[in-house]
Write a protein that holds these residues in place. Sequence first.
Motif, PDB file in Angstrom:
ATOM      1  N   ALA A 117      -4.888  -9.952   2.262  1.00  0.00           N
ATOM      2  CA  ALA A 117      -4.012  -8.813   2.545  1.00  0.00           C
ATOM      3  C   ALA A 117      -4.316  -8.265   3.926  1.00  0.00           C
ATOM      4  CB  ALA A 117      -4.189  -7.724   1.497  1.00  0.00           C
ATOM      5  N   LEU A 118      -3.257  -7.871   4.624  1.00  0.00           N
ATOM      6  CA  LEU A 118      -3.389  -7.280   5.955  1.00  0.00           C
ATOM      7  C   LEU A 118      -3.135  -5.784   5.951  1.00  0.00           C
ATOM      8  CD1 LEU A 118      -1.438  -9.980   8.028  1.00  0.00           C
ATOM      9  CD2 LEU A 118      -3.879  -9.895   7.523  1.00  0.00           C
ATOM     10  N   THR A 119      -2.355  -5.316   4.984  1.00  0.00           N
ATOM     11  CA  THR A 119      -2.048  -3.882   4.886  1.00  0.00           C
ATOM     12  C   THR A 119      -2.090  -3.454   3.432  1.00  0.00           C
ATOM     13  OG1 THR A 119       0.350  -4.116   4.562  1.00  0.00           O
ATOM     14  CG2 THR A 119      -0.447  -4.071   6.854  1.00  0.00           C
ATOM     15  N   SER A 120      -2.030  -2.159   3.224  1.00  0.00           N
ATOM     16  CA  SER A 120      -1.898  -1.601   1.891  1.00  0.00           C
ATOM     17  C   SER A 120      -0.417  -1.526   1.525  1.00  0.00           C
ATOM     18  CB  SER A 120      -2.529  -0.204   1.852  1.00  0.00           C
ATOM     19  OG  SER A 120      -2.457   0.334   0.552  1.00  0.00           O
ATOM     20  N   CYS A 121      -0.133  -0.932   0.365  1.00  0.00           N
ATOM     21  CA  CYS A 121       1.245  -0.669  -0.048  1.00  0.00           C
ATOM     22  C   CYS A 121       1.277   0.679  -0.751  1.00  0.00           C
ATOM     23  CB  CYS A 121       1.785  -1.775  -0.950  1.00  0.00           C
ATOM     24  SG  CYS A 121       0.837  -2.006  -2.473  1.00  0.00           S
ATOM     25  N   THR A 122       2.481   1.231  -0.893  1.00  0.00           N
ATOM     26  CA  THR A 122       2.647   2.573  -1.439  1.00  0.00           C
ATOM     27  C   THR A 122       3.442   2.532  -2.731  1.00  0.00           C
ATOM     28  OG1 THR A 122       2.582   3.554   0.767  1.00  0.00           O
ATOM     29  CG2 THR A 122       3.567   4.874  -0.985  1.00  0.00           C
ATOM     30  N   ILE A 123       2.828   2.939  -3.828  1.00  0.00           N
ATOM     31  CA  ILE A 123       3.535   3.082  -5.100  1.00  0.00           C
ATOM     32  C   ILE A 123       4.469   4.294  -4.976  1.00  0.00           C
ATOM     33  CG2 ILE A 123       3.265   3.622  -7.554  1.00  0.00           C
ATOM     34  CD1 ILE A 123       0.566   2.170  -7.438  1.00  0.00           C
ATOM     35  N   PRO A 124       5.770   4.143  -5.247  1.00  0.00           N
ATOM     36  CA  PRO A 124       6.711   5.244  -5.004  1.00  0.00           C
ATOM     37  C   PRO A 124       6.296   6.575  -5.624  1.00  0.00           C
ATOM     38  CG  PRO A 124       7.916   3.236  -5.478  1.00  0.00           C
ATOM     39  CD  PRO A 124       6.471   2.915  -5.687  1.00  0.00           C
ATOM     40  N   ALA A 125       5.838   6.565  -6.863  1.00  0.00           N
ATOM     41  CA  ALA A 125       5.481   7.819  -7.525  1.00  0.00           C
ATOM     42  C   ALA A 125       4.230   8.456  -6.929  1.00  0.00           C
ATOM     43  CB  ALA A 125       5.278   7.585  -9.014  1.00  0.00           C
ATOM     44  N   ALA A 126       3.396   7.641  -6.252  1.00  0.00           N
ATOM     45  CA  ALA A 126       2.180   8.173  -5.629  1.00  0.00           C
ATOM     46  C   ALA A 126       2.472   8.762  -4.258  1.00  0.00           C
ATOM     47  CB  ALA A 126       1.123   7.088  -5.515  1.00  0.00           C
ATOM     48  N   GLY A 127       3.343   8.103  -3.504  1.00  0.00           N
ATOM     49  CA  GLY A 127       3.768   8.633  -2.212  1.00  0.00           C
ATOM     50  C   GLY A 127       2.811   8.413  -1.068  1.00  0.00           C
ATOM     51  N   LYS A 128       1.731   7.663  -1.304  1.00  0.00           N
ATOM     52  CA  LYS A 128       0.780   7.386  -0.230  1.00  0.00           C
ATOM     53  C   LYS A 128       0.156   6.021  -0.471  1.00  0.00           C
ATOM     54  CE  LYS A 128      -2.979   9.883  -2.549  1.00  0.00           C
ATOM     55  NZ  LYS A 128      -3.975  10.965  -2.425  1.00  0.00           N
ATOM     56  N   PRO A 129      -0.360   5.374   0.590  1.00  0.00           N
ATOM     57  CA  PRO A 129      -0.946   4.040   0.423  1.00  0.00           C
ATOM     58  C   PRO A 129      -2.087   4.043  -0.592  1.00  0.00           C
ATOM     59  CG  PRO A 129      -0.637   4.542   2.743  1.00  0.00           C
ATOM     60  CD  PRO A 129      -0.364   5.812   1.998  1.00  0.00           C
ATOM     61  N   GLY A 130      -2.210   2.930  -1.304  1.00  0.00           N
ATOM     62  CA  GLY A 130      -3.231   2.828  -2.336  1.00  0.00           C
ATOM     63  C   GLY A 130      -4.633   2.682  -1.801  1.00  0.00           C
ATOM     64  N   LYS A 139     -12.707  -8.955  10.156  1.00  0.00           N
ATOM     65  CA  LYS A 139     -11.757  -8.864  11.248  1.00  0.00           C
ATOM     66  C   LYS A 139     -10.657  -9.891  11.007  1.00  0.00           C
ATOM     67  CE  LYS A 139     -13.934  -5.671  13.513  1.00  0.00           C
ATOM     68  NZ  LYS A 139     -13.370  -4.283  13.580  1.00  0.00           N
ATOM     69  N   ILE A 140      -9.453  -9.562  11.429  1.00  0.00           N
ATOM     70  CA  ILE A 140      -8.324 -10.448  11.166  1.00  0.00           C
ATOM     71  C   ILE A 140      -8.544 -11.810  11.817  1.00  0.00           C
ATOM     72  CG2 ILE A 140      -6.959  -9.702  13.174  1.00  0.00           C
ATOM     73  CD1 ILE A 140      -4.510  -9.817  11.216  1.00  0.00           C
ATOM     74  N   LYS A 141      -8.134 -12.850  11.113  1.00  0.00           N
ATOM     75  CA  LYS A 141      -8.319 -14.227  11.556  1.00  0.00           C
ATOM     76  C   LYS A 141      -6.976 -14.845  11.912  1.00  0.00           C
ATOM     77  CE  LYS A 141     -12.379 -14.824   8.568  1.00  0.00           C
ATOM     78  NZ  LYS A 141     -13.372 -14.879   9.647  1.00  0.00           N
ATOM     79  N   GLU A 200      -8.238  -5.450  10.613  1.00  0.00           N
ATOM     80  CA  GLU A 200      -8.969  -5.973   9.464  1.00  0.00           C
ATOM     81  C   GLU A 200      -8.060  -6.730   8.504  1.00  0.00           C
ATOM     82  OE1 GLU A 200     -12.605  -2.872   8.643  1.00  0.00           O
ATOM     83  OE2 GLU A 200     -10.618  -2.301   7.884  1.00  0.00           O
ATOM     84  N   MET A 201      -8.672  -7.557   7.661  1.00  0.00           N
ATOM     85  CA  MET A 201      -7.987  -8.222   6.558  1.00  0.00           C
ATOM     86  C   MET A 201      -8.929  -8.255   5.359  1.00  0.00           C
ATOM     87  SD  MET A 201      -8.136 -12.201   7.828  1.00  0.00           S
ATOM     88  CE  MET A 201      -8.047 -12.985   6.232  1.00  0.00           C
ATOM     89  N   GLU A 202      -8.348  -8.255   4.161  1.00  0.00           N
ATOM     90  CA  GLU A 202      -9.128  -8.333   2.929  1.00  0.00           C
ATOM     91  C   GLU A 202      -8.932  -9.722   2.339  1.00  0.00           C
ATOM     92  OE1 GLU A 202     -11.453  -6.405  -0.297  1.00  0.00           O
ATOM     93  OE2 GLU A 202     -10.655  -5.395   1.480  1.00  0.00           O
ATOM     94  N   ILE A 203     -10.013 -10.447   2.178  1.00  0.00           N
ATOM     95  CA  ILE A 203      -9.967 -11.810   1.651  1.00  0.00           C
ATOM     96  C   ILE A 203     -10.078 -11.759   0.132  1.00  0.00           C
ATOM     97  CG2 ILE A 203     -11.101 -14.061   1.636  1.00  0.00           C
ATOM     98  CD1 ILE A 203     -12.237 -13.280   4.442  1.00  0.00           C
TER      99      ILE A 203
END
Length: 330
Positions: A191-204, A228-230, A211-214
């Motif tokens: 993953a390179l970015t987070s995402c936002t659940i509509p009912a939460a209204g902010k990134p998870g 660091k991003i590859k 950065e990246m998450e492997i």
Amino acid sequence: MKKVINDPNRVVQEMIEGIIATHPDKLKNIEGTTVIVRKDAPVQGKVALISGGGSGHEPAHGGYVGKGMLDAAVAGEVFTSPTPDQVYEGIKAIDGGKGVLMIIKNYTGDVMNFEMAADMAEAEGIKVAKVIVNDDVAVENSTYTTGRRGIAGTVFVHKIAGAMADKGGTLEEVEAVARKVIENVKSMGIALTSCTIPAAGKPGFEIGDDEMEIGMGIHGEPGIERTKIKTADEIAELLMDKILPELGLAAGDKVAVMINGLGGTPLMELYILNRKVAEILAGQNIHVHKTFVGEYMTSLEMAGCSVSVLKLDDQLVELLDAETDAPAWK
């Protein structure tokens, strides 16, 4: 939060209404539920298939309902398991007298709620079997699971088990081929970015621009490490170095490959990734029978991708190539 929605608390129902409006000749919604079923369900004399899970992974799972794939898909709230009652309604709606196979991604809530629904259906005389998909090789246990998670490789299970059911296979035969796919498909993502659940209204979660998450899960569960991003080639090598040893492939073996976008990754980047994946497989004299590039199981607008590799034999090739009219299969 910028999203093309109305009421954040009605996104799932309004999405389903939009899906049905797009494919009214193929799909229908069970009134009062979040269950999408084939327009001609129940199909008498055929084993029926049901899958589902939390919404936010579109086109999974509703996009895989159709002739030759699923008979029903049950949508929970975003990243939340559907309730047993919803799954039970789906099972009843598709039972054609030959039994129902549940295809469940390995998340604790999904497994528990689908199993409860199966108990309810069996009390009504419906024969139900289940398989649990655990294709993610990244981590053994996670926030939502005991054991490995189920991710994009699940779509191969939908396709191949659906084709076996369409050919007239018994419940035992359909279950057996689904298990065969599960044993022979492995996946992993980044993953390179987070995402936002509509009912939460902010990134998870927060992740740096560099950065990246492997190995991150499709609900934002932590992966193996944050780096660091590859480059695309480095990402392909990293993922394939984890996936291939799990499959025990030998020179001359045949595979199918899925390069899956998580919702916010352009096709350009997925094709660049596949370029290296194909090179790695060719270097080991592994034949790629078919490659699927696109969005098959997403995480809202998360930027990132996953790679799934399915080891094939003659039976799996035939079933993978069989026709389906499921809207999202391409």
